[in-house]
Design a protein around this motif. Sequence first.
Motif, PDB file in Angstrom:
ATOM      1  N   LYS A   1       9.822  11.116 -10.519  1.00  0.00           N
ATOM      2  CA  LYS A   1       8.555  10.537 -10.075  1.00  0.00           C
ATOM      3  C   LYS A   1       8.581   9.005 -10.047  1.00  0.00           C
ATOM      4  N   PHE A   2       8.944   8.368 -11.150  1.00  0.00           N
ATOM      5  CA  PHE A   2       8.881   6.910 -11.203  1.00  0.00           C
ATOM      6  C   PHE A   2       9.926   6.254 -10.298  1.00  0.00           C
ATOM      7  N   GLN A   3      11.066   6.886 -10.103  1.00  0.00           N
ATOM      8  CA  GLN A   3      12.057   6.322  -9.173  1.00  0.00           C
ATOM      9  C   GLN A   3      11.563   6.396  -7.727  1.00  0.00           C
ATOM     10  N   ILE A   4      10.915   7.494  -7.377  1.00  0.00           N
ATOM     11  CA  ILE A   4      10.348   7.623  -6.034  1.00  0.00           C
ATOM     12  C   ILE A   4       9.233   6.600  -5.840  1.00  0.00           C
TER      13      ILE A   4
ATOM     14  N   LEU B   1       0.844  -1.196   0.000  1.00  0.00           N
ATOM     15  CA  LEU B   1       0.000   0.000   0.000  1.00  0.00           C
ATOM     16  C   LEU B   1       0.878   1.245   0.000  1.00  0.00           C
ATOM     17  N   ILE B   2       0.426   2.279  -0.674  1.00  0.00           N
ATOM     18  CA  ILE B   2       1.220   3.511  -0.674  1.00  0.00           C
ATOM     19  C   ILE B   2       0.902   4.312   0.587  1.00  0.00           C
ATOM     20  N   PRO B   3       1.902   4.978   1.134  1.00  0.00           N
ATOM     21  CA  PRO B   3       1.690   5.720   2.390  1.00  0.00           C
ATOM     22  C   PRO B   3       0.833   6.968   2.184  1.00  0.00           C
ATOM     23  N   ASP B   4       0.191   7.403   3.258  1.00  0.00           N
ATOM     24  CA  ASP B   4      -0.641   8.609   3.218  1.00  0.00           C
ATOM     25  C   ASP B   4       0.147   9.828   2.746  1.00  0.00           C
ATOM     26  N   SER B   5       1.424   9.880   3.094  1.00  0.00           N
ATOM     27  CA  SER B   5       2.235  11.058   2.807  1.00  0.00           C
ATOM     28  C   SER B   5       2.668  11.162   1.343  1.00  0.00           C
ATOM     29  N   LEU B   6       2.469  10.114   0.542  1.00  0.00           N
ATOM     30  CA  LEU B   6       2.904  10.123  -0.851  1.00  0.00           C
ATOM     31  C   LEU B   6       1.776  10.628  -1.747  1.00  0.00           C
ATOM     32  N   THR B   7       1.973  11.812  -2.318  1.00  0.00           N
ATOM     33  CA  THR B   7       1.006  12.367  -3.265  1.00  0.00           C
ATOM     34  C   THR B   7       1.724  12.651  -4.571  1.00  0.00           C
ATOM     35  N   LEU B   8       1.166  12.176  -5.659  1.00  0.00           N
ATOM     36  CA  LEU B   8       1.828  12.283  -6.956  1.00  0.00           C
ATOM     37  C   LEU B   8       2.060  13.726  -7.394  1.00  0.00           C
ATOM     38  N   GLU B   9       1.145  14.610  -7.058  1.00  0.00           N
ATOM     39  CA  GLU B   9       1.276  16.006  -7.471  1.00  0.00           C
ATOM     40  C   GLU B   9       2.511  16.679  -6.882  1.00  0.00           C
ATOM     41  N   GLN B  10       3.001  16.188  -5.767  1.00  0.00           N
ATOM     42  CA  GLN B  10       4.147  16.812  -5.107  1.00  0.00           C
ATOM     43  C   GLN B  10       5.492  16.226  -5.548  1.00  0.00           C
TER      44      GLN B  10
END
Length: 158
Positions: free
Chosen positions: A104-107, A89-98
Amino acid sequence: MKELVFEINSNEEIWGLFDKSISNIFIHKFCPVDSIHWWKTDLKLENGLLLKDCSVRGMEFDLQTDLNGLKQILEMNTNQLRIYQFDKLIPDSLTLEQLPEKAKFQILKQNGLKHFFWIDFEIITISSFDEKFIKAIEENPLFAERIKERKNWVQQGA
């Protein structure tokens, strides 16, 4: 990341492309209704508050689900979907817009991303860190000719 782009003919074909061993699905900016119109619904909020019989439109949200949820979403015939398959699951703190576009893809990979599917009407773009996954799709008799046609079309500058 390796990438494929080709035409897709049905939701069943799209479903057949997903890695069934990875059940964590993230859909970015999911829009359950393509046209902008008002409809009546009940809306349950995080704090438990329920807004009954309200009118909504232009709904767009990030969605985490599993393969069963993905199958239901594909059956909705949504024209555009950005679908990410993660091994967790992706964490709450990870937002693609930021995320910075160049990284992006490495993160996302550091956060468990395995495959990305961009469905844009009848065209699908599949990106993956797994070369075997991409190669299997390229060699699939159902898609191989369409992939070659698309590559030729792009090379000819069409």
